[in-house]
Design a protein around this motif. Structure first.
Motif, PDB file in Angstrom:
ATOM      1  N   GLN A   1       0.822  -1.204   0.000  1.00  0.00           N
ATOM      2  CA  GLN A   1       0.000   0.000   0.000  1.00  0.00           C
ATOM      3  C   GLN A   1       0.858   1.256   0.000  1.00  0.00           C
ATOM      4  O   GLN A   1       0.933   1.982  -0.990  1.00  0.00           O
ATOM      5  N   VAL A   2       1.482   1.532   1.159  1.00  0.00           N
ATOM      6  CA  VAL A   2       2.298   2.741   1.299  1.00  0.00           C
ATOM      7  C   VAL A   2       3.642   2.358   1.885  1.00  0.00           C
ATOM      8  O   VAL A   2       3.713   1.539   2.797  1.00  0.00           O
ATOM      9  N   GLN A   3       4.692   2.960   1.367  1.00  0.00           N
ATOM     10  CA  GLN A   3       6.038   2.774   1.918  1.00  0.00           C
ATOM     11  C   GLN A   3       6.671   4.117   2.206  1.00  0.00           C
ATOM     12  O   GLN A   3       6.509   5.067   1.428  1.00  0.00           O
ATOM     13  N   LEU A   4       7.398   4.182   3.315  1.00  0.00           N
ATOM     14  CA  LEU A   4       8.212   5.342   3.634  1.00  0.00           C
ATOM     15  C   LEU A   4       9.660   4.872   3.680  1.00  0.00           C
ATOM     16  O   LEU A   4       9.979   3.929   4.395  1.00  0.00           O
ATOM     17  N   VAL A   5      10.510   5.534   2.936  1.00  0.00           N
ATOM     18  CA  VAL A   5      11.915   5.138   2.870  1.00  0.00           C
ATOM     19  C   VAL A   5      12.787   6.320   3.257  1.00  0.00           C
ATOM     20  O   VAL A   5      12.767   7.365   2.588  1.00  0.00           O
ATOM     21  N   ALA A  24       7.657   9.050   0.487  1.00  0.00           N
ATOM     22  CA  ALA A  24       6.492   8.177   0.569  1.00  0.00           C
ATOM     23  C   ALA A  24       6.075   7.753  -0.830  1.00  0.00           C
ATOM     24  O   ALA A  24       6.112   8.557  -1.772  1.00  0.00           O
ATOM     25  N   SER A  25       5.683   6.496  -0.949  1.00  0.00           N
ATOM     26  CA  SER A  25       5.217   5.994  -2.251  1.00  0.00           C
ATOM     27  C   SER A  25       4.088   5.008  -2.026  1.00  0.00           C
ATOM     28  O   SER A  25       3.922   4.475  -0.933  1.00  0.00           O
ATOM     29  N   GLY A  26       3.342   4.774  -3.087  1.00  0.00           N
ATOM     30  CA  GLY A  26       2.246   3.822  -2.995  1.00  0.00           C
ATOM     31  C   GLY A  26       0.927   4.468  -3.348  1.00  0.00           C
ATOM     32  O   GLY A  26       0.865   5.465  -4.066  1.00  0.00           O
ATOM     33  N   SER A  27      -0.134   3.910  -2.792  1.00  0.00           N
ATOM     34  CA  SER A  27      -1.489   4.336  -3.116  1.00  0.00           C
ATOM     35  C   SER A  27      -1.884   5.529  -2.234  1.00  0.00           C
ATOM     36  O   SER A  27      -2.720   5.428  -1.345  1.00  0.00           O
ATOM     37  N   ILE A  28      -1.300   6.665  -2.549  1.00  0.00           N
ATOM     38  CA  ILE A  28      -1.439   7.856  -1.705  1.00  0.00           C
ATOM     39  C   ILE A  28      -2.504   8.789  -2.256  1.00  0.00           C
ATOM     40  O   ILE A  28      -2.419   9.218  -3.399  1.00  0.00           O
ATOM     41  N   GLY A  29      -3.466   9.092  -1.407  1.00  0.00           N
ATOM     42  CA  GLY A  29      -4.463  10.073  -1.766  1.00  0.00           C
ATOM     43  C   GLY A  29      -4.035  11.454  -1.309  1.00  0.00           C
ATOM     44  O   GLY A  29      -4.000  12.405  -2.079  1.00  0.00           O
ATOM     45  N   ARG A  30      -3.675  11.544  -0.035  1.00  0.00           N
ATOM     46  CA  ARG A  30      -3.206  12.797   0.524  1.00  0.00           C
ATOM     47  C   ARG A  30      -2.333  12.506   1.734  1.00  0.00           C
ATOM     48  O   ARG A  30      -2.645  11.620   2.522  1.00  0.00           O
ATOM     49  N   ILE A  31      -1.254  13.268   1.851  1.00  0.00           N
ATOM     50  CA  ILE A  31      -0.408  13.153   3.026  1.00  0.00           C
ATOM     51  C   ILE A  31      -0.714  14.319   3.956  1.00  0.00           C
ATOM     52  O   ILE A  31      -0.569  15.481   3.564  1.00  0.00           O
ATOM     53  N   ASN A  73       5.644  18.645  -1.239  1.00  0.00           N
ATOM     54  CA  ASN A  73       4.402  17.910  -1.459  1.00  0.00           C
ATOM     55  C   ASN A  73       4.349  17.272  -2.850  1.00  0.00           C
ATOM     56  O   ASN A  73       3.729  16.230  -3.033  1.00  0.00           O
ATOM     57  N   ALA A  74       4.982  17.882  -3.820  1.00  0.00           N
ATOM     58  CA  ALA A  74       4.997  17.318  -5.172  1.00  0.00           C
ATOM     59  C   ALA A  74       5.773  16.006  -5.220  1.00  0.00           C
ATOM     60  O   ALA A  74       5.504  15.146  -6.063  1.00  0.00           O
ATOM     61  N   LYS A  75       6.745  15.869  -4.317  1.00  0.00           N
ATOM     62  CA  LYS A  75       7.581  14.661  -4.287  1.00  0.00           C
ATOM     63  C   LYS A  75       7.198  13.728  -3.152  1.00  0.00           C
ATOM     64  O   LYS A  75       7.850  12.701  -2.952  1.00  0.00           O
ATOM     65  N   ASN A  76       6.172  14.071  -2.380  1.00  0.00           N
ATOM     66  CA  ASN A  76       5.769  13.264  -1.216  1.00  0.00           C
ATOM     67  C   ASN A  76       6.956  12.987  -0.300  1.00  0.00           C
ATOM     68  O   ASN A  76       7.142  11.865   0.190  1.00  0.00           O
ATOM     69  N   THR A  77       7.748  14.000  -0.071  1.00  0.00           N
ATOM     70  CA  THR A  77       9.001  13.843   0.668  1.00  0.00           C
ATOM     71  C   THR A  77       9.084  14.850   1.804  1.00  0.00           C
ATOM     72  O   THR A  77       8.691  16.009   1.638  1.00  0.00           O
ATOM     73  N   ARG A 100      -3.850   9.527   3.838  1.00  0.00           N
ATOM     74  CA  ARG A 100      -5.152   9.028   3.385  1.00  0.00           C
ATOM     75  C   ARG A 100      -4.919   8.273   2.090  1.00  0.00           C
ATOM     76  O   ARG A 100      -4.359   8.813   1.137  1.00  0.00           O
ATOM     77  N   LEU A 101      -5.379   7.031   2.084  1.00  0.00           N
ATOM     78  CA  LEU A 101      -5.156   6.199   0.912  1.00  0.00           C
ATOM     79  C   LEU A 101      -6.001   6.672  -0.268  1.00  0.00           C
ATOM     80  O   LEU A 101      -7.058   7.278  -0.098  1.00  0.00           O
ATOM     81  N   LEU A 102      -5.515   6.354  -1.455  1.00  0.00           N
ATOM     82  CA  LEU A 102      -6.193   6.776  -2.676  1.00  0.00           C
ATOM     83  C   LEU A 102      -7.532   6.062  -2.847  1.00  0.00           C
ATOM     84  O   LEU A 102      -8.504   6.627  -3.335  1.00  0.00           O
ATOM     85  N   THR A 103      -7.589   4.808  -2.407  1.00  0.00           N
ATOM     86  CA  THR A 103      -8.748   3.980  -2.685  1.00  0.00           C
ATOM     87  C   THR A 103      -9.821   4.029  -1.608  1.00  0.00           C
ATOM     88  O   THR A 103     -10.973   3.722  -1.869  1.00  0.00           O
ATOM     89  N   VAL A 104      -9.466   4.401  -0.416  1.00  0.00           N
ATOM     90  CA  VAL A 104     -10.436   4.465   0.667  1.00  0.00           C
ATOM     91  C   VAL A 104     -10.281   5.790   1.395  1.00  0.00           C
ATOM     92  O   VAL A 104      -9.206   6.358   1.461  1.00  0.00           O
ATOM     93  N   GLY A 105     -11.350   6.269   1.960  1.00  0.00           N
ATOM     94  CA  GLY A 105     -11.328   7.585   2.572  1.00  0.00           C
ATOM     95  C   GLY A 105     -10.937   7.600   4.023  1.00  0.00           C
ATOM     96  O   GLY A 105     -11.517   8.339   4.828  1.00  0.00           O
TER      97      GLY A 105
END
Length: 121
Positions: A1-5, A24-31, A73-77, A100-105
């Motif tokens: 789903q989501v990874q933070l590296v 952050a990467s993955g199914s991200i709706g909003r950080i 925010n553009a790089k989720n970093t 907040r995941l992209l697929t669920v609220g």
């Protein structure tokens, strides 16, 4: 789903600087908020710095004036610029993000695996 590296940890002499990054990467709706925590040997994990989606920041007293948290925010970093490092800053630093995941609220907290910061005296 989501990874933070995280990246950017290492060994530095007292008074030196390091810059940590966490992507952050993955199914991200909003950080929402992003932050950095640290855990020294034998101690509890503590909040170091946090930044909201709007850019409001907060720091633990021991790092005020020395550390700066920022985000792209553009790089989720999220970044942590650490200056004037002290031996007591030695710890494993963990990235945290409320996403907040992209697929669920719904929003959840996610953690990176940590990066070691060692400050020698």
């Amino acid at each position: 789903q989501v990874q933070l590296v995280e990246s950017g940890g290492g060994l530095v002499q007292a008074g030196g600087s390091l810059r940590l990054s966490c992507a952050a990467s993955g199914s991200i709706g909003r950080i929402n908020a992003m932050g950095w925590y640290r855990q020294a040997p034998g101690k509890q994990r503590e909040l170091v710095a946090i930044i909201t989606i709007g850019g409001t920041t907060n720091y633990t007293d021991s790092v005020k004036g020395r550390f700066t948290i920022s985000r792209d925010n553009a790089k989720n970093t999220v970044y942590l610029q650490m200056n004037s490092l002290k031996p007591e800053d030695t710890a494993v630093y963990y990235c945290n993000a409320n996403i907040r995941l992209l697929t669920v609220g719904i929003s959840n907290d996610y953690w990176g695996r940590g990066t070691q910061v060692t400050v020698s005296s």
